[in-house]
Design a protein around this motif. Sequence first.
Motif, mmCIF file in Angstrom:
data_model
loop_
_atom_site.group_PDB
_atom_site.id
_atom_site.type_symbol
_atom_site.label_atom_id
_atom_site.label_comp_id
_atom_site.label_asym_id
_atom_site.label_seq_id
_atom_site.Cartn_x
_atom_site.Cartn_y
_atom_site.Cartn_z
ATOM 1 N N SER A 231 13.961 28.594 -2.364
ATOM 2 C CA SER A 231 14.851 28.896 -1.251
ATOM 3 C C SER A 231 13.987 29.227 -0.038
ATOM 4 O O SER A 231 13.341 30.281 0.011
ATOM 5 N N LEU A 232 13.934 28.293 0.915
ATOM 6 C CA LEU A 232 13.104 28.466 2.098
ATOM 7 C C LEU A 232 14.008 28.720 3.298
ATOM 8 O O LEU A 232 14.740 27.835 3.741
ATOM 9 N N GLU A 233 13.987 29.934 3.780
ATOM 10 C CA GLU A 233 14.855 30.317 4.887
ATOM 11 C C GLU A 233 14.582 29.453 6.114
ATOM 12 O O GLU A 233 13.430 29.290 6.532
ATOM 13 N N GLY A 234 15.633 28.867 6.654
ATOM 14 C CA GLY A 234 15.503 28.026 7.834
ATOM 15 C C GLY A 234 15.391 26.550 7.523
ATOM 16 O O GLY A 234 15.468 25.716 8.437
ATOM 17 N N LEU A 235 15.200 26.194 6.240
ATOM 18 C CA LEU A 235 15.086 24.787 5.862
ATOM 19 C C LEU A 235 16.465 24.209 5.598
ATOM 20 O O LEU A 235 17.240 24.757 4.812
ATOM 21 N N THR A 236 16.767 23.090 6.246
ATOM 22 C CA THR A 236 18.020 22.384 5.992
ATOM 23 C C THR A 236 17.794 21.357 4.892
ATOM 24 O O THR A 236 16.974 20.453 5.030
ATOM 25 N N GLY A 237 18.490 21.496 3.792
ATOM 26 C CA GLY A 237 18.304 20.582 2.673
ATOM 27 C C GLY A 237 17.380 21.174 1.629
ATOM 28 O O GLY A 237 16.815 22.258 1.797
ATOM 29 N N PRO A 238 17.202 20.457 0.506
ATOM 30 C CA PRO A 238 16.392 20.975 -0.593
ATOM 31 C C PRO A 238 14.908 20.999 -0.252
ATOM 32 O O PRO A 238 14.427 20.238 0.584
ATOM 33 N N SER A 239 14.183 21.864 -0.915
ATOM 34 C CA SER A 239 12.737 21.939 -0.770
ATOM 35 C C SER A 239 12.069 21.023 -1.790
ATOM 36 O O SER A 239 12.551 20.856 -2.914
ATOM 37 N N GLU A 240 10.945 20.411 -1.391
ATOM 38 C CA GLU A 240 10.176 19.561 -2.287
ATOM 39 C C GLU A 240 8.730 20.031 -2.321
ATOM 40 O O GLU A 240 8.249 20.676 -1.390
ATOM 41 N N ALA A 241 8.034 19.688 -3.384
ATOM 42 C CA ALA A 241 6.631 20.064 -3.528
ATOM 43 C C ALA A 241 5.893 18.975 -4.297
ATOM 44 O O ALA A 241 6.506 18.062 -4.864
ATOM 45 N N VAL A 242 4.559 19.075 -4.322
ATOM 46 C CA VAL A 242 3.707 18.139 -5.062
ATOM 47 C C VAL A 242 3.300 18.775 -6.376
ATOM 48 O O VAL A 242 2.900 19.949 -6.417
ATOM 49 N N TYR A 243 3.369 17.995 -7.435
ATOM 50 C CA TYR A 243 3.054 18.479 -8.775
ATOM 51 C C TYR A 243 2.113 17.519 -9.478
ATOM 52 O O TYR A 243 2.009 16.333 -9.121
ATOM 53 N N ILE A 244 1.435 18.053 -10.501
ATOM 54 C CA ILE A 244 0.582 17.234 -11.354
ATOM 55 C C ILE A 244 0.995 17.440 -12.807
ATOM 56 O O ILE A 244 1.124 18.575 -13.278
ATOM 57 N N LEU A 245 1.234 16.348 -13.504
ATOM 58 C CA LEU A 245 1.636 16.359 -14.910
ATOM 59 C C LEU A 245 0.475 15.914 -15.775
ATOM 60 O O LEU A 245 -0.097 14.837 -15.550
ATOM 61 N N ASP A 246 0.111 16.716 -16.757
ATOM 62 C CA ASP A 246 -0.855 16.325 -17.774
ATOM 63 C C ASP A 246 -0.080 15.649 -18.906
ATOM 64 O O ASP A 246 0.738 16.292 -19.570
ATOM 65 N N LEU A 247 -0.291 14.368 -19.104
ATOM 66 C CA LEU A 247 0.508 13.616 -20.069
ATOM 67 C C LEU A 247 0.273 14.065 -21.505
ATOM 68 O O LEU A 247 1.175 13.974 -22.342
ATOM 69 N N ALA A 248 -0.920 14.547 -21.822
ATOM 70 C CA ALA A 248 -1.210 14.967 -23.194
ATOM 71 C C ALA A 248 -0.499 16.277 -23.532
ATOM 72 O O ALA A 248 0.129 16.404 -24.585
ATOM 73 N N SER A 249 -0.585 17.239 -22.648
ATOM 74 C CA SER A 249 0.007 18.551 -22.917
ATOM 75 C C SER A 249 1.426 18.682 -22.387
ATOM 76 O O SER A 249 2.132 19.635 -22.745
ATOM 77 N N LYS A 250 1.834 17.745 -21.511
ATOM 78 C CA LYS A 250 3.121 17.783 -20.809
ATOM 79 C C LYS A 250 3.259 19.018 -19.914
ATOM 80 O O LYS A 250 4.361 19.418 -19.542
ATOM 81 N N LYS A 251 2.135 19.599 -19.540
ATOM 82 C CA LYS A 251 2.139 20.730 -18.631
ATOM 83 C C LYS A 251 2.240 20.235 -17.197
ATOM 84 O O LYS A 251 1.536 19.313 -16.800
ATOM 85 N N VAL A 252 3.123 20.859 -16.416
ATOM 86 C CA VAL A 252 3.297 20.517 -15.010
ATOM 87 C C VAL A 252 2.790 21.677 -14.160
ATOM 88 O O VAL A 252 3.245 22.813 -14.313
ATOM 89 N N ASP A 253 1.832 21.404 -13.290
ATOM 90 C CA ASP A 253 1.306 22.402 -12.372
ATOM 91 C C ASP A 253 1.634 22.006 -10.940
ATOM 92 O O ASP A 253 1.676 20.823 -10.594
ATOM 93 N N ARG A 254 1.838 23.012 -10.129
ATOM 94 C CA ARG A 254 2.147 22.772 -8.723
ATOM 95 C C ARG A 254 0.853 22.628 -7.931
ATOM 96 O O ARG A 254 -0.075 23.429 -8.083
ATOM 97 N N ILE A 255 0.793 21.622 -7.053
ATOM 98 C CA ILE A 255 -0.363 21.412 -6.190
ATOM 99 C C ILE A 255 -0.130 22.047 -4.818
ATOM 100 O O ILE A 255 -0.952 22.824 -4.337
ATOM 101 N N SER A 256 0.964 21.715 -4.155
ATOM 102 C CA SER A 256 1.230 22.253 -2.825
ATOM 103 C C SER A 256 1.704 23.697 -2.939
ATOM 104 O O SER A 256 2.420 24.059 -3.876
ATOM 105 N N PRO A 257 1.302 24.559 -2.012
ATOM 106 C CA PRO A 257 1.681 25.979 -2.104
ATOM 107 C C PRO A 257 3.152 26.208 -1.789
ATOM 108 O O PRO A 257 3.800 25.380 -1.141
ATOM 109 N N LYS A 258 3.657 27.335 -2.250
ATOM 110 C CA LYS A 258 5.032 27.700 -1.929
ATOM 111 C C LYS A 258 5.168 27.962 -0.430
ATOM 112 O O LYS A 258 4.225 28.366 0.236
ATOM 113 N N GLY A 259 6.377 27.710 0.074
ATOM 114 C CA GLY A 259 6.637 27.888 1.490
ATOM 115 C C GLY A 259 6.465 26.627 2.307
ATOM 116 O O GLY A 259 6.732 26.620 3.507
#
Length: 311
Positions: A231-259
């Motif tokens: 929830s980003l105050e002042g943003l019209t519409g949904p927020s998006e971010a960049v993520y990285i998925l490790d296919l072996a572990s299926k772990k998803v980590d965020r690349i771009s910072p919050k905000g």
Amino acid sequence: MTTFKSHLTLAIIPCLVIFASCNPNNNDQTKSTAILDTVSLSSKNFALAYQDGQKIVATSIDTMKQISFGGATNPSISPDGNKLAYTVTDSAGSRTIWVADLENKSQSQLQVNSNNYYQAMWSPDGNSIAFNIFNSKNLWKVGVIKSDNTGYIMLDNASTLNVYSPTWKNENELVAHDLTNLYTFNTSGKLIDTKAIADLIGGDFALASSNHFFYTKDGRKIIFNAGNADSLEGLTGPSEAVYILDLASKKVDRISPKGINVPYVFLTADDRIFYSGYEKPFIQSKIYVSDLSGTIKTVVDKGTNPTGALK
């Protein structure tokens, strides 16, 4: 709902302003009167291309050398930095892809039998270009053509699948999605793999047709951008971010910072992540580059839709 982040509201000039006029063999295009705003193209090494309002900028990675021009959207710089693919939209709303050679100043339209194709993506070796194309059955498909403007093919044209935002998995395979599944095609046009996106990244993300999925060079990870619950105050519409998925572990980590809202991401063939994002008050977008471990640098203070060449 499938929502394309298009640029149809921009005032489009049919050709790059690098050149004095359009291709003389295309009688349907009008001449450009815009002028290149830099003195010379000589000795310039281009590493990045991005959108800046109603113009495209090609620049060195340190932004010390750059050219800019209007009349095009969806910039896509080749891996060697010598060519630029871009979308031109005419007064009737038709979208076509052109390729400019930044060394000899030539330009040509891709030889594709359609009036609605856009969003070019170069193959890792620069020998082919993939793009989204609307076919005769009113479906979105993936088109592929060689960089010398020959050998055009539409992938999986006979099926009823709608697929969006193609990227290259490797030299011989491409991926695209339909918001539900991630599909892999070979360059002969055959569908060779289908993976449920929820099985890959979980069900906590919202997808749009403009979101991209990029495989890393070793094929072990996927870089993607997607909507989230921030929830980003002042943003019209949904927020998006960049993520990285490790296919072996299926772990998803965020690349771009919050905000930061990130509507566009691009992965180079040497695994550098370029993305454009907006911080509060969400008026001006910056361009960032990150490695796979999440070390981020700001590259450009104003721009969107970045693509990068190889180092």
